[in-house]
Enzyme design. Structure first.
Site, mmCIF file in Angstrom:
data_model
loop_
_atom_site.group_PDB
_atom_site.id
_atom_site.type_symbol
_atom_site.label_atom_id
_atom_site.label_comp_id
_atom_site.label_asym_id
_atom_site.label_seq_id
_atom_site.Cartn_x
_atom_site.Cartn_y
_atom_site.Cartn_z
ATOM 1 N N SER A 101 -4.710 0.664 3.498
ATOM 2 C CA SER A 101 -5.189 -0.515 2.776
ATOM 3 C C SER A 101 -4.007 -1.145 2.064
ATOM 4 O O SER A 101 -3.045 -0.452 1.701
ATOM 5 C CB SER A 101 -6.261 -0.124 1.749
ATOM 6 N N TYR A 130 -7.846 4.992 -5.960
ATOM 7 C CA TYR A 130 -8.018 4.434 -4.620
ATOM 8 C C TYR A 130 -6.670 4.022 -4.034
ATOM 9 O O TYR A 130 -6.348 4.359 -2.883
ATOM 10 C CB TYR A 130 -8.975 3.246 -4.639
#
Length: 256
Positions: free
Chosen positions: A150, A160
């Site tokens: 990501s 994250y």
């Protein structure tokens, strides 16, 4: 999404983790259209079976196995079952992951339980599945592993972002480790994409800021953009590419 049927993966066996919905379902759909026999691994067994059933049309072959990728023994058992019943593994897409705005909170705010959860799924899940398929791929003369990173691994702090930075590192590590077995390992790093989960989790002003102020290409990223990139990296067209993370993000962030 619709894909032109080009049977470039005919007779290939592919595993897609987290394939019941979102990007994972798109990957499974594209692989089926390309002639692969696809197995969806998802901890939501009912949704995985429904997804597999919807893809098993017009001669396509898709099945489902209930599996939590953070559970090493469950992954080993699932892969052993797939190898026994289908004969091996040629493609693994490590798509399963936890994605929610709360996992991007500062470490001093987020609970330790949430930190452990996102690292167990997003990092250990990639390790568990990649190690589990190595010997099966080696016996078939090689294979392809594709990881879902990501742009959060470049720009966003918190657990994250850390997990997706780790996925980039694992991509390089496994590319080196698995190269003697002719296994290529790459990653795709999506930017802000119009998936149901992302659109439900992010405020509209943040979405607008990404598109209008950060991206060079001023349109919403679509799931098909990621699927197309993934299918390229899984194909023979990318046979001389390994250890790379391809950002598909409209030009954000740029690095020299």
């Amino acid at each position: 999404m619709q894909y032109v049927e080009v049977m470039e993966h005919k007779d290939k066996i592919a595993i897609v983790t987290g394939g019941a919905r979102g990007f994972g379902f798109g990957f499974a759909q594209a692989l089926c259209a390309a002639g692969a026999t696809v197995v969806i691994l998802d901890r939501d067994g009912d949704e995985a079976r429904r997804a597999a059933s919807s893809l098993s049309v017009d001669g396509a072959s898709c099945s489902a196995v209930s599996c939590d990728v953070s559970d090493e023994q469950a992954v080993d058992s699932a892969v052993a079952h797939i190898v026994e019943t289908l004969g091996g593994v040629d493609i693994l897409i490590n798509n399963a992951g936890l994605l929610a705005n709360r996992y991007s909170a500062d470490f001093s705010i987020i609970s330790r339980a949430d930190v452990r959860a996102v690292l167990e799924v997003n990092v250990m899940g990639v390790i568990n599945c990649s190690v589990a398929v190595r010997s099966a791929m080696a016996r078939r003369g090689g294979g392809v592993i594709l990881n879902l990173a990501s742009i959060a691994g470049y720009t966003i702090p918190g657990p994250y972002g850390l997990s997706k930075l780790a996925v980039r590192g694992l991509t390089v590590s496994f590319a080196r480790e698995f190269a003697p077995d002719n296994i290529r390992v790459n990653a795709v790093a999506p930017g802000l994409m119009a998936t149901e989960s992302v659109m439900a989790d992010l405020p509209s002003d943040m979405v607008g800021h990404f598109i209008n102020d950060l991206q060079l290409l001023k349109r919403q990223g679509l799931p098909g953009d990621i699927v197309d990139a993934a299918m390229f990296l899984c194909s023979d067209k990318a046979s001389f590419i390994t250890g790379e993370t391809l950002r598909v993000s409209g030009g954000f962030p740029l690095e020299v």
